[in-house]
Design an enzyme around this catalytic site. Structure first.
Site, PDB file in Angstrom:
ATOM      1  N   ARG A  87      41.044  58.495  30.310  1.00 35.88           N
ATOM      2  CA  ARG A  87      41.244  58.118  31.714  1.00 35.88           C
ATOM      3  C   ARG A  87      40.736  59.211  32.657  1.00 35.88           C
ATOM      4  O   ARG A  87      40.245  58.909  33.753  1.00 35.88           O
ATOM      5  CB  ARG A  87      42.716  57.779  31.974  1.00 35.88           C
ATOM      6  N   ASN A 117      34.199  47.937  37.964  1.00 36.10           N
ATOM      7  CA  ASN A 117      34.425  49.384  37.865  1.00 36.10           C
ATOM      8  C   ASN A 117      34.031  49.955  36.501  1.00 36.10           C
ATOM      9  O   ASN A 117      34.390  51.079  36.171  1.00 36.10           O
ATOM     10  CB  ASN A 117      35.874  49.717  38.212  1.00 36.10           C
ATOM     11  N   HIS A 120      37.382  50.599  31.173  1.00 32.95           N
ATOM     12  CA  HIS A 120      38.830  50.423  31.074  1.00 32.95           C
ATOM     13  C   HIS A 120      39.384  51.449  30.104  1.00 32.95           C
ATOM     14  O   HIS A 120      38.718  51.827  29.146  1.00 32.95           O
ATOM     15  CB  HIS A 120      39.167  49.016  30.570  1.00 32.95           C
TER      16      HIS A 120
HETATM   17  P1  CMP Z   1      41.128  47.697  34.652  1.00 37.18           P
HETATM   18  O1  CMP Z   1      42.072  48.762  35.089  1.00 37.18           O
HETATM   19  O2  CMP Z   1      40.354  47.860  33.429  1.00 37.18           O
HETATM   20  O3  CMP Z   1      41.944  46.318  34.534  1.00 37.18           O
HETATM   21  C1  CMP Z   1      42.308  45.621  35.714  1.00 37.18           C
HETATM   22  C2  CMP Z   1      41.066  45.403  36.504  1.00 37.18           C
HETATM   23  O4  CMP Z   1      41.239  44.690  37.716  1.00 37.18           O
HETATM   24  C3  CMP Z   1      40.528  46.754  36.960  1.00 37.18           C
HETATM   25  O5  CMP Z   1      40.057  47.448  35.851  1.00 37.18           O
HETATM   26  C4  CMP Z   1      39.501  46.289  37.972  1.00 37.18           C
HETATM   27  O6  CMP Z   1      38.346  45.770  37.331  1.00 37.18           O
HETATM   28  C5  CMP Z   1      40.249  45.136  38.640  1.00 37.18           C
HETATM   29  N1  CMP Z   1      40.964  45.602  39.830  1.00 37.18           N
HETATM   30  C6  CMP Z   1      42.063  46.389  39.856  1.00 37.18           C
HETATM   31  N2  CMP Z   1      42.463  46.628  41.122  1.00 37.18           N
HETATM   32  C7  CMP Z   1      41.593  45.963  41.921  1.00 37.18           C
HETATM   33  C8  CMP Z   1      41.472  45.815  43.324  1.00 37.18           C
HETATM   34  N3  CMP Z   1      42.332  46.405  44.171  1.00 37.18           N
HETATM   35  N4  CMP Z   1      40.476  45.076  43.814  1.00 37.18           N
HETATM   36  C9  CMP Z   1      39.612  44.488  42.974  1.00 37.18           C
HETATM   37  N5  CMP Z   1      39.656  44.586  41.619  1.00 37.18           N
HETATM   38  C10 CMP Z   1      40.638  45.317  41.094  1.00 37.18           C
END
Ligand code: CMP
Length: 148
Positions: A87, A117, A120
């Site tokens: 992370r 993003n 994960h």
């Molecule tokens: P991850 O943490 O892998 O799993 C949940 C996913 O939701 C995160 O990555 C992003 O891809 C998406 N995500 C989380 N928060 C937001 C947000 N505030 N706006 C848009 N997408 C989000």
């Protein structure tokens, strides 16, 4: 003593053949070990099952659309503190925030948007075990820890 975590290299990373090798280099440079690796291609139902906790959130459709847009890589990683180390390497959820506050992280370098993003990482031992079980049902997490 070692710890396991589940990592995803999301579809935008895997759509560019030049990027996964760079990510694997960054992982090795941190002395994080790749225990298992698998290419995944999701249908809508698979995304809905993995992201059940996000159902109803404003970004849920966007998230499922993104994660079903093409193949991606699931990795089991190990290192002394794998959850925190991975992370720390990927950085904050939101790439723009990552670029401002932690420009050396993978999301700062490669992340596109809040949803897209690029990476994960599991957030606890319990979710790591569940997420490893989701992508690698034949992998015995408890047996792995006993062998360490
Ligand atoms: P991850 O943490 O892998 O799993 C949940 C996913 O939701 C995160 O990555 C992003 O891809 C998406 N995500 C989380 N928060 C937001 C947000 N505030 N706006 C848009 N997408 C989000």
């Amino acid at each position: 003593t070692k710890q396991l975590t589940l990592a995803l290299l999301k579809p935008d990373i895997c759509a560019n053949a030049a990027l996964p090798p760079k990510i694997f280099e960054a992982i090795k440079a941190k002395n994080i070990n790749i225990v298992q690796q698998r290419q995944v291609l999701w249908k809508e139902v698979d995304a809905g099952s993995f992201y059940a906790e996000h159902k109803g959130k404003f970004f849920y459709q966007r998230l499922c659309g993104y994660m079903t847009s093409g193949p991606f890589q699931a990795l089991i990683l190990s290192s002394p503190n794998a959850i925190k180390e991975w992370r720390a390497l990927i950085g904050p959820t939101h790439p723009v925030r990552a670029r401002i506050h932690q420009p050396d992280t993978l999301r700062a370098l490669y992340g596109l948007t809040d949803t897209r993003n690029s990476f994960h990482g599991s957030d606890s031992d319990e979710t790591a075990k569940n997420e490893i079980g989701f992508f690698f049902p034949e992998f015995d997490v408890d047996a792995w820890y006993k062998q360490q």
